[in-house]
Design a protein around this motif. Structure first.
Motif, PDB file in Angstrom:
ATOM      1  N   LYS A 139      72.894 -29.000 -39.268  1.00 13.18           N
ATOM      2  CA  LYS A 139      72.046 -28.432 -38.220  1.00 13.18           C
ATOM      3  C   LYS A 139      71.609 -27.006 -38.530  1.00 13.18           C
ATOM      4  O   LYS A 139      70.626 -26.534 -37.982  1.00 13.18           O
ATOM      5  CB  LYS A 139      72.756 -28.499 -36.864  1.00 13.18           C
TER       6      LYS A 139
ATOM      7  N   ILE B  97      66.342 -28.493 -41.644  1.00 11.34           N
ATOM      8  CA  ILE B  97      65.731 -29.611 -42.354  1.00 11.34           C
ATOM      9  C   ILE B  97      65.490 -30.733 -41.356  1.00 11.34           C
ATOM     10  O   ILE B  97      66.064 -30.730 -40.266  1.00 11.34           O
ATOM     11  CB  ILE B  97      66.682 -30.157 -43.439  1.00 11.34           C
TER      12      ILE B  97
ATOM     13  N   MET C 144      65.098 -35.163 -41.419  1.00 17.81           N
ATOM     14  CA  MET C 144      65.262 -36.300 -42.333  1.00 17.81           C
ATOM     15  C   MET C 144      64.751 -37.576 -41.678  1.00 17.81           C
ATOM     16  O   MET C 144      64.978 -37.814 -40.493  1.00 17.81           O
ATOM     17  CB  MET C 144      66.745 -36.432 -42.679  1.00 17.81           C
TER      18      MET C 144
ATOM     19  N   TYR D 295      67.338 -43.346 -31.675  1.00 21.65           N
ATOM     20  CA  TYR D 295      68.370 -43.586 -30.673  1.00 21.65           C
ATOM     21  C   TYR D 295      67.887 -44.704 -29.744  1.00 21.65           C
ATOM     22  O   TYR D 295      66.905 -44.520 -29.023  1.00 21.65           O
ATOM     23  CB  TYR D 295      68.670 -42.309 -29.894  1.00 21.65           C
TER      24      TYR D 295
ATOM     25  N   ASN E  58      63.523 -39.423 -27.799  1.00 23.16           N
ATOM     26  CA  ASN E  58      63.901 -39.379 -29.204  1.00 23.16           C
ATOM     27  C   ASN E  58      63.308 -38.151 -29.887  1.00 23.16           C
ATOM     28  O   ASN E  58      63.991 -37.434 -30.609  1.00 23.16           O
ATOM     29  CB  ASN E  58      63.399 -40.629 -29.923  1.00 23.16           C
TER      30      ASN E  58
ATOM     31  N   PHE F 271      64.777 -34.768 -28.566  1.00 24.11           N
ATOM     32  CA  PHE F 271      66.229 -34.569 -28.629  1.00 24.11           C
ATOM     33  C   PHE F 271      66.624 -33.259 -29.325  1.00 24.11           C
ATOM     34  O   PHE F 271      67.379 -32.451 -28.783  1.00 24.11           O
ATOM     35  CB  PHE F 271      66.878 -35.769 -29.322  1.00 24.11           C
ATOM     36  N   SER F 272      66.063 -33.043 -30.517  1.00 22.94           N
ATOM     37  CA  SER F 272      66.478 -31.854 -31.265  1.00 22.94           C
ATOM     38  C   SER F 272      66.001 -30.579 -30.565  1.00 22.94           C
ATOM     39  O   SER F 272      66.687 -29.556 -30.588  1.00 22.94           O
ATOM     40  CB  SER F 272      65.934 -31.909 -32.684  1.00 22.94           C
TER      41      SER F 272
ATOM     42  N   LEU G 251      68.314 -29.803 -27.754  1.00 26.83           N
ATOM     43  CA  LEU G 251      69.567 -29.218 -28.232  1.00 26.83           C
ATOM     44  C   LEU G 251      69.398 -27.743 -28.557  1.00 26.83           C
ATOM     45  O   LEU G 251      70.334 -26.964 -28.460  1.00 26.83           O
ATOM     46  CB  LEU G 251      70.062 -29.964 -29.473  1.00 26.83           C
TER      47      LEU G 251
ATOM     48  N   ARG H 151      67.683 -25.867 -26.860  1.00 25.40           N
ATOM     49  CA  ARG H 151      67.438 -25.249 -25.552  1.00 25.40           C
ATOM     50  C   ARG H 151      66.076 -24.585 -25.473  1.00 25.40           C
ATOM     51  O   ARG H 151      65.935 -23.473 -24.945  1.00 25.40           O
ATOM     52  CB  ARG H 151      68.518 -24.209 -25.227  1.00 25.40           C
TER      53      ARG H 151
ATOM     54  N   ARG I  19      59.748 -37.432 -34.918  1.00 25.89           N
ATOM     55  CA  ARG I  19      60.974 -36.728 -34.593  1.00 25.89           C
ATOM     56  C   ARG I  19      61.225 -35.625 -35.614  1.00 25.89           C
ATOM     57  O   ARG I  19      61.787 -34.581 -35.298  1.00 25.89           O
ATOM     58  CB  ARG I  19      62.135 -37.729 -34.626  1.00 25.89           C
TER      59      ARG I  19
ATOM     60  N   ARG J 187      60.057 -30.601 -35.024  1.00 25.27           N
ATOM     61  CA  ARG J 187      60.978 -29.476 -35.221  1.00 25.27           C
ATOM     62  C   ARG J 187      60.404 -28.407 -36.114  1.00 25.27           C
ATOM     63  O   ARG J 187      60.955 -27.333 -36.232  1.00 25.27           O
ATOM     64  CB  ARG J 187      62.283 -29.986 -35.819  1.00 25.27           C
TER      65      ARG J 187
END
Lengths: 298, 362
Positions: free
Chosen positions: B73, B77, B79, B87, B95, B98-99, B102, B104, B146, B150
């Motif tokens: 984390k 990166i 993947m 999920y 999905n 999600f990241s 996390l 926030r 997904r 990010r």
């Protein structure tokens, strides 16, 4: 049985004539009828004790063991329910059983799934041995561990406490086995993916693994709740206070050296069975899915 | 975006060594493809870059920072996995978010980023569906979505197309490539499919038994394979190999095949007279000769692909494949005459597999 029925259909070879198709259909129908007859018979045998319990609760004491057997109570005696409920503090006993069964169930759901997660998704020395040791605890019945367990609880001064009833059963070898088997089917890539997404190990467990284990968790909940709700010997040993009696202990109060009030005993037994039936009724789909997916039953 | 440096990296699972002193650099914004047969260590190397496998020896840095001991984390990166790893209990939107959740990030920003990515990947109509309600191609797109929401420094792809059917694979190949051209993100892509490697890569790394065999641009590897393994692995249908002995007289060189046929060699190859060599040429580097001109080859199987014709035949006692752009009126059992184009002939040392001569560009 269903397999046989399919075999019958698959057997005819060569060009299909209408006559052959009809025979196959008849054979299939006959097979299905046989299957249903057998299943019906088995269901009747399974349900008979429940019906006996229910009908006994409605029979008067005079008719309880009359011959020929009175399958349909006459007269119907509903009063045994009222009298039984008032004879002892059953509100309290139900509450105690509820607290103990819910606590044991929640404990098992959490701890068994944590153990299962560790045994499937982490590599460490002695992992296989640990699993074998956990499995081997399933071979020991409570009667074997009862005395040392009692001594430990006594030393902790936990006799006549909720924790004395709950803590020894918070985790169970079978539960760990069930969760481990189910978790084997969760792809490791999902967990890796969550790791890359930035989730901590506990969050992965909580947000990814646990939701995916729902069918197994439901199965485990039903098994554990039933066992905890039915528990008799252990509470009998460590509970002497009336305010901490669980339902099975309360039911046993109807049996004394002066005789047994069968009608009242059966009335409370009927009420005591209801939570289990309701639990299974609402969770049966997920429960069966959980059992099937863990390979415990084909 | 960032570059990746891999220095003398080793990996062992117990007593089994799967990577041996791998050295590699991935430039900022480059699309690098790791290719090799199954078990060659390519996925392990990728997972080590991701932080999902520990490094047994050596050093991996991303953007100039050594990441050996950093958890995945903290490596910035993303993947994409072979089986998508979506999920199942979350919708497409969840999905993809999600990241970000996390991390926030504020909710409106998450919603915007997810929708931007969904727009790029044509996923807008599917945002509230569950992965099980999507087709393979759509799931693959969600997996990419997904990754791109990010905005990571590095994209890692672990055989992302191998679960798709052939047609979809070609389509997704183009999509991944055009996505890379748009984002210019440093990408490492693992595949066992050399066509995928050839069509997508800026540079290809060929791995074999935990060692790098060759690194280069797709055409570089195709035209100048460094050894027999790379020559055989890159290209489809694969390169033809005929064992023989190098002969040199005055300034003329040729290879004498096992059955005594003399095969032409251009220029002056390295190697000495009498050295055992592997005479190699690609299927398209054969010319049809007139009767009596070239080497006789007995046709075994003909595969017309529409665009061209693949002819499998026996040539100097070895089965080879010839590819012709035109449609041939020949049948199995007939004999044709084939002449390797000298410019396309490669010679390899039969003892160690290393190249002696690469025909093209020589």
């Amino acid at each position: 049985m269903t397999g046989n029925a399919e075999l019958v259909v698959a057997r005819p070879t060569g060009p299909k004539t209408p006559a052959k198709g009809l025979i196959a259909r008849l054979l299939l129908r006959r097979g299905t009828i046989v299957v249903f007859c057998v299943l019906f018979a088995v269901a009747c045998i399974t349900l008979l004790p429940f019906y006996w319990m229910f009908s006994s609760s409605l029979r008067t004491m005079e008719n309880m063991f009359s011959l020929p057997i009175q399958w349909i109570p006459d007269p119907v005696n509903w009063m045994s329910y009222v009298i039984a409920w008032q004879a002892q503090d059953f509100t309290r006993y139900f509450f105690n059983s509820g607290v103990v069964a819910i606590a044991i169930t929640l404990g098992n759901l959490l701890l068994c799934s944590l153990a299962g997660y560790s045994l499937t998704k982490f590599h460490y020395r002695g992992r296989g041995l640990m699993f074998v040791l956990i499995l081997s605890t399933m071979m020991l019945p409570l009667e074997v561990t009862m005395v040392p367990l009692f001594l430990i609880i006594k030393q902790l001064d936990w006799a006549n406490t909720y924790q004395g009833l709950i803590v020894p059963f918070l985790v169970d070898g079978f539960g760990v086995f069930l969760m481990r088997q189910y978790m084997l089917s969760i792809p490791k890539d999902l967990i890796d993916s969550a790791r890359i997404d930035g989730a901590s190990e506990l969050r992965i467990f909580w947000m990814i693994v646990l939701p995916l284990c729902k069918p197994a968790l439901v199965a485990l909940a039903v098994f554990t709740f039933r066992e905890a709700w039915d528990m008799y010997i252990w509470p009998l040993i460590i509970i002497t206070k009336d305010s901490l009696r669980t339902l099975p202990l309360g039911i046993s109060l109807f049996m004394s050296s002066y005789g047994t009030s069968w009608d009242q005993l059966m009335a409370i037994a009927v009420l005591g069975t209801l939570p289990m039936i309701l639990l299974f009724f609402f969770l049966q789909r997920a429960f069966i899915q959980g059992i099937a997916a863990t390979g415990l039953k084909e | 975006m960032a570059s990746i440096e891999i220095r003398a990296v080793n990996k062992a699972f117990g007593p089994t060594q799967v990577l041996h002193d791998v050295d590699l650099e991935v430039a900022n914004g480059e699309f690098l493809v790791l290719v090799g047969p199954s078990g060659c260590g390519k996925s392990t190397l990728l997972r080590m870059i991701a932080g999902l496998e520990e490094v047994s020896g050596g050093e991996i840095s991303i953007g100039g920072r050594v990441v050996n001991d950093l958890p995945p984390k903290n490596r910035d990166i993303a993947m994409v996995f072979q089986n998508y790893a979506l999920y199942p209990h979350m919708t497409v939107r969840e999905n993809m978010a999600f990241s970000l959740k996390l991390r926030r990030e504020p909710k409106p920003q998450i919603a915007r980023q997810v929708e931007d990515a969904a727009e790029v990947l044509n996923l807008m109509p599917f945002l509230d569906r569950y992965p099980r309600q999507l087709s393979g191609g759509q799931r693959q797109r969600v997996a990419m979505g997904r990754a791109i929401v990010r905005n990571p420094q590095v994209f890692l792809f672990d055989e992302p197309l191998s679960n798709l059917d052939a047609k979809l694979r070609v389509q997704m190949r183009v999509e991944i490539r055009s996505l890379h051209q748009r984002l210019h993100a440093t990408s490492v892509y693992v595949t066992h499919d050399q066509i995928e490697a050839m069509t997508m890569a800026d540079r290809i790394v060929v791995l074999h038994e935990g060692r790098i065999e060759q690194v280069g641009s797709p055409l570089d590897l195709y035209d100048h394979p460094a050894n027999l393994f790379v020559a055989g692995f890159i290209g489809s249908p694969s390169m033809n190999f005929v064992r023989g002995v190098l002969r040199a007289r005055d300034d003329t060189h040729w290879v004498e095949a096992g059955d005594g046929t003399a095969l032409p060699v251009g220029g002056s190859p390295q190697g000495r007279d009498g050295q055992e060599v592997v005479y190699s040429f690609r299927p398209e580097h054969l010319e049809l000769g007139a009767t009596g001109g070239g080497v006789p080859a007995k046709i075994q199987v003909i595969e017309p692909t529409g665009a061209d014709t693949h002819v499998f035949c026996e040539f100097c006692g070895t089965q080879i494949c010839a590819v012709f752009g035109e449609r041939l009126s020949v049948r199995p059992g007939e004999t044709i005459f084939l002449q390797p184009k000298v410019a396309g002939v490669h010679l390899f040392d039969a003892a160690n597999g290393k190249v002696l001569t690469n025909g093209i560009g020589n």
